[in-house]
Motif scaffolding. Sequence first.
Motif, PDB file in Angstrom:
ATOM      1  N   TYR A 184       0.844  -1.203   0.000  1.00  0.00           N
ATOM      2  CA  TYR A 184       0.000   0.000   0.000  1.00  0.00           C
ATOM      3  C   TYR A 184       0.879   1.253   0.000  1.00  0.00           C
ATOM      4  O   TYR A 184       0.570   2.257  -0.642  1.00  0.00           O
ATOM      5  N   LEU A 225       0.778   4.214  -2.708  1.00  0.00           N
ATOM      6  CA  LEU A 225       0.547   5.624  -2.361  1.00  0.00           C
ATOM      7  C   LEU A 225       1.666   6.502  -2.926  1.00  0.00           C
ATOM      8  O   LEU A 225       1.413   7.600  -3.424  1.00  0.00           O
ATOM      9  N   GLY A 229     -17.582  10.829   9.049  1.00  0.00           N
ATOM     10  CA  GLY A 229     -16.497   9.889   8.765  1.00  0.00           C
ATOM     11  C   GLY A 229     -16.377   9.478   7.315  1.00  0.00           C
ATOM     12  O   GLY A 229     -15.727   8.480   6.999  1.00  0.00           O
ATOM     13  N   PRO A 235     -15.071   9.425   3.408  1.00  0.00           N
ATOM     14  CA  PRO A 235     -13.714   9.618   2.906  1.00  0.00           C
ATOM     15  C   PRO A 235     -13.431  11.092   2.620  1.00  0.00           C
ATOM     16  O   PRO A 235     -14.345  11.845   2.256  1.00  0.00           O
ATOM     17  N   SER A 268      -9.400  10.538  -3.071  1.00  0.00           N
ATOM     18  CA  SER A 268     -10.249  10.366  -1.893  1.00  0.00           C
ATOM     19  C   SER A 268      -9.703   9.179  -1.108  1.00  0.00           C
ATOM     20  O   SER A 268      -9.491   8.101  -1.669  1.00  0.00           O
ATOM     21  N   LEU A 269      -9.435   9.396   0.173  1.00  0.00           N
ATOM     22  CA  LEU A 269      -8.885   8.343   1.032  1.00  0.00           C
ATOM     23  C   LEU A 269      -9.810   8.176   2.226  1.00  0.00           C
ATOM     24  O   LEU A 269     -10.307   9.162   2.768  1.00  0.00           O
ATOM     25  N   ASP A 270     -10.039   6.934   2.640  1.00  0.00           N
ATOM     26  CA  ASP A 270     -10.827   6.772   3.867  1.00  0.00           C
ATOM     27  C   ASP A 270      -9.886   6.632   5.055  1.00  0.00           C
ATOM     28  O   ASP A 270      -8.665   6.606   4.907  1.00  0.00           O
ATOM     29  N   ASP A 271     -10.475   6.551   6.245  1.00  0.00           N
ATOM     30  CA  ASP A 271      -9.644   6.580   7.455  1.00  0.00           C
ATOM     31  C   ASP A 271      -8.710   5.385   7.555  1.00  0.00           C
ATOM     32  O   ASP A 271      -7.645   5.477   8.160  1.00  0.00           O
ATOM     33  N   GLU A 272      -9.076   4.240   6.938  1.00  0.00           N
ATOM     34  CA  GLU A 272      -8.218   3.056   7.011  1.00  0.00           C
ATOM     35  C   GLU A 272      -6.848   3.317   6.396  1.00  0.00           C
ATOM     36  O   GLU A 272      -5.882   2.641   6.726  1.00  0.00           O
ATOM     37  N   VAL A 273      -6.770   4.270   5.490  1.00  0.00           N
ATOM     38  CA  VAL A 273      -5.496   4.608   4.850  1.00  0.00           C
ATOM     39  C   VAL A 273      -4.929   5.897   5.455  1.00  0.00           C
ATOM     40  O   VAL A 273      -3.759   5.949   5.860  1.00  0.00           O
ATOM     41  N   ILE A 317      -0.360  -4.896  -6.719  1.00  0.00           N
ATOM     42  CA  ILE A 317      -0.683  -5.089  -5.301  1.00  0.00           C
ATOM     43  C   ILE A 317      -1.898  -6.001  -5.130  1.00  0.00           C
ATOM     44  O   ILE A 317      -2.352  -6.219  -4.029  1.00  0.00           O
ATOM     45  N   VAL A 328     -17.686   8.216  -3.436  1.00  0.00           N
ATOM     46  CA  VAL A 328     -17.188   8.756  -2.162  1.00  0.00           C
ATOM     47  C   VAL A 328     -18.350   8.938  -1.184  1.00  0.00           C
ATOM     48  O   VAL A 328     -18.266   8.554  -0.015  1.00  0.00           O
ATOM     49  N   HIS A 364     -19.514   5.613   0.181  1.00  0.00           N
ATOM     50  CA  HIS A 364     -18.527   4.676   0.727  1.00  0.00           C
ATOM     51  C   HIS A 364     -18.796   4.297   2.178  1.00  0.00           C
ATOM     52  O   HIS A 364     -18.806   3.121   2.529  1.00  0.00           O
ATOM     53  N   LYS A 365     -19.009   5.310   3.003  1.00  0.00           N
ATOM     54  CA  LYS A 365     -19.146   5.028   4.435  1.00  0.00           C
ATOM     55  C   LYS A 365     -20.347   4.119   4.733  1.00  0.00           C
ATOM     56  O   LYS A 365     -20.196   3.095   5.405  1.00  0.00           O
ATOM     57  N   ARG A 373     -19.615   0.671   3.438  1.00  0.00           N
ATOM     58  CA  ARG A 373     -18.565  -0.024   4.185  1.00  0.00           C
ATOM     59  C   ARG A 373     -19.159  -0.771   5.375  1.00  0.00           C
ATOM     60  O   ARG A 373     -18.687  -1.840   5.744  1.00  0.00           O
ATOM     61  N   PRO A 403      -7.417  -1.112   0.336  1.00  0.00           N
ATOM     62  CA  PRO A 403      -8.005   0.060   0.998  1.00  0.00           C
ATOM     63  C   PRO A 403      -8.691   0.975  -0.017  1.00  0.00           C
ATOM     64  O   PRO A 403      -8.498   0.840  -1.225  1.00  0.00           O
ATOM     65  N   PHE A 404      -9.479   1.919   0.499  1.00  0.00           N
ATOM     66  CA  PHE A 404     -10.216   2.835  -0.372  1.00  0.00           C
ATOM     67  C   PHE A 404      -9.337   4.035  -0.728  1.00  0.00           C
ATOM     68  O   PHE A 404      -9.134   4.934   0.088  1.00  0.00           O
ATOM     69  N   VAL A 405      -8.794   4.010  -1.918  1.00  0.00           N
ATOM     70  CA  VAL A 405      -8.052   5.147  -2.459  1.00  0.00           C
ATOM     71  C   VAL A 405      -8.622   5.362  -3.855  1.00  0.00           C
ATOM     72  O   VAL A 405      -8.498   4.494  -4.718  1.00  0.00           O
ATOM     73  N   LEU A 406      -9.300   6.471  -4.064  1.00  0.00           N
ATOM     74  CA  LEU A 406      -9.967   6.683  -5.349  1.00  0.00           C
ATOM     75  C   LEU A 406      -9.550   8.030  -5.927  1.00  0.00           C
ATOM     76  O   LEU A 406      -9.661   9.058  -5.256  1.00  0.00           O
ATOM     77  N   MET A 438      -9.951  11.284  -7.948  1.00  0.00           N
ATOM     78  CA  MET A 438     -11.078  12.127  -8.330  1.00  0.00           C
ATOM     79  C   MET A 438     -10.777  12.746  -9.699  1.00  0.00           C
ATOM     80  O   MET A 438      -9.951  13.651  -9.798  1.00  0.00           O
TER      81      MET A 438
END
Lengths: 83, 608
Positions: free
Chosen positions: A27, A31, A51, A53, A64-69, B63, B307, B310-311, B314, B423-426, B428
């Motif tokens: 990861y 990144l 909460g 992203p 856009s990143l969520d808290d896990e990252v 990955i 986005v 997502h929450k 999830r 993980p959530f990486v998007l 934009m």
Amino acid sequence: MSKPLWTLAAREQGRIAGFDDALPENYRVRLMELGFHPGETVTCLQRPALGAPRAYRVANSTFSLDDEVARHIQVTSLEAITP
Amino acid sequence: MTQLMLVGSPNSGKSLLFNRLTGLAQKVANFPGITVDVARGRMKSLADTMLVDFPGTYSLQPISGEEAVATEIFLDTLEKDDVHGVLCLVDITRLEKSLYFTLQVIRECRRRGKSVWVLANMMDVLAQHGIEVDLEGLSRELEAPVLPISGRTGEGIDAVLSALRAATPASPQPDSGQPDALLRSEAHRLAGKYAPRGDLLVKTQNRLDAFFLHTAFGGAAFFGIMFLLFQSIFTWAAPAMDAVETGLGSLADLIVPAIGNSVARDFVSDALFSGLGAFLVFVPQIFVLTLVIGMLEDSGYMARAAVICHKPLRFFGLTGKSFIPMLSGVACAIPGIYAARSVDSPKKRLLTYMAIPLMPCSARLPVYTLLIAAFIPDTTALGGLVGLQGLAMFCTYFLGMLAGLVVTGLVSRTREDRYTDLPFVLEMPPYRLPSWIPLLRNCWNRSKQFVTKAGSIIFTVTVAIWVLGYFPNYGADLGASWLGRFGQVIEPLFAPLGLDWRYGVAIMTSFLAREVFVGTLGAMFGIEGAEENMVPLVEQIQTSGLETASGVALLFFFAIALMCVSTLAVLGREARSWTLPLKMFIAYVSIAYLGAVAIYQLGSIAGG
């Protein structure tokens, strides 16, 4: 003093200091491929409530990143930018 | 025939360039990961050259298992003798995210003695903002030609074609390889030196994101856009659906009376016009839905919708990236399953597959319409504000969506599996106006696929049912036909739902396609063209003495059961596993059946 990227306020800038050990190596590499290099400036553009992203800008790209990252990316705070 | 490979980062405009160079209609969308397969097309202006479009990737260092497969295919193809070289596309406005991949591609090409051309796309955007980039300097440092182009306007394409025509074969340089870590540092250095800087490029995007990602405004915009989407499916497509229906009716009136032989006449009237007509009516709906979803993808809004969702998703084990496939599943599960390829996490993709067949697809619509018209009174409540039938339709739709989320929520919490998570990486993407021609071509292709793929199955079923119901007594008595006899054998299976053999046969045939239920039931009650005009069938069902509890049980059954052989086939192909669709079929049909039995039994007790 570094803090997690997730804690940046809206429009606050930070300089990437590094990554937590909790973030798997692949990861971290991904990144960095996307531009989240140590030393790079990152800006929190959007910080929606509940909460969701958050949107971060590195160079001319927005991700856009969520808290896990974002909790595992360490930044040192820079000044806030004007809207 | 030589091959030319087209590679690039996600969202760098590869599909648009591929279409421009080949004249084909590869789907274009402003959403990362839309090219999910290797596409091939003969180049329009370069003799004997096949262009091969690879899925977008951020690097050759995978990955996930899927990325590993894509990288392996790329490297294997590069080994082939007939591969002339590689076109490596970069989005010049966001050069920093493409450089590492570009350096890796150049390294691999050199090792194998292949030519590489770096195409700096979106030069028109730079020009609009008056920003210049030193492409010559970048070319010198990369030791590869960097050619300015715009996939959107076509600017620079002729120069690329000239460079390709003038190219001479390269020779391998086995010692040129640099390790990935060094390339990463080099990419970072080059980005600092050559990538365009300045807020101009992202200013408009930031302003729009401030609205579309805002907690209150963004949420309101999301619901507004989804409302318009559903309006497009059910209201805007209606005139075209009526036109198809009327056209087929007029054609039938013209042709059927002219057929002399009575068996042939019955076949053309009942099997061809009634059976096929029932499903051709849905083609405008598929077209309109594909168009609206395509516009949302192309404009860049879909990434924002992912986005926003997502929450909540999830919580149910899904990701914001599951939203688009699930939304597509509202039209038809098949495009939804294809769209799930853009969910990069294998674990979440599997969960998305599980949710899609529970989304209320358009094939369920005629079934719901029939059952609601037959069992729910056409009255209003709250001073005429709420129609009971409309409310029932909403609840049935909501039931499917809720069931999808409950299933994924339970499975994600109870199952430890071999599937990896990401993980959530998007990314934009910038907001853009849709590319109308590829978009309309895609809508046309999707509608055509619907007709050719689903149509062949529906036609086969319709003919089979007609034959079974018509013989051996030439349509005189359905109960004495082969179909009637079969129905009476399976009747005990449907008795716990309060249904007789006619409904049993209709349910069994609807396994091939849900909408066949209406046509079969029409045939059972001896009504021709029940799909186009449901009123006589609704009246027949109402007078047949069927209880309301049975109607509600049937609605529940169709909301949950995976009654679509095409969906199962596509799911098996996409998941590369036949056990997944088989398990899903058994599980969803069992839940649907047991739930329907419980509803009927409880309803009967409550009704006395």
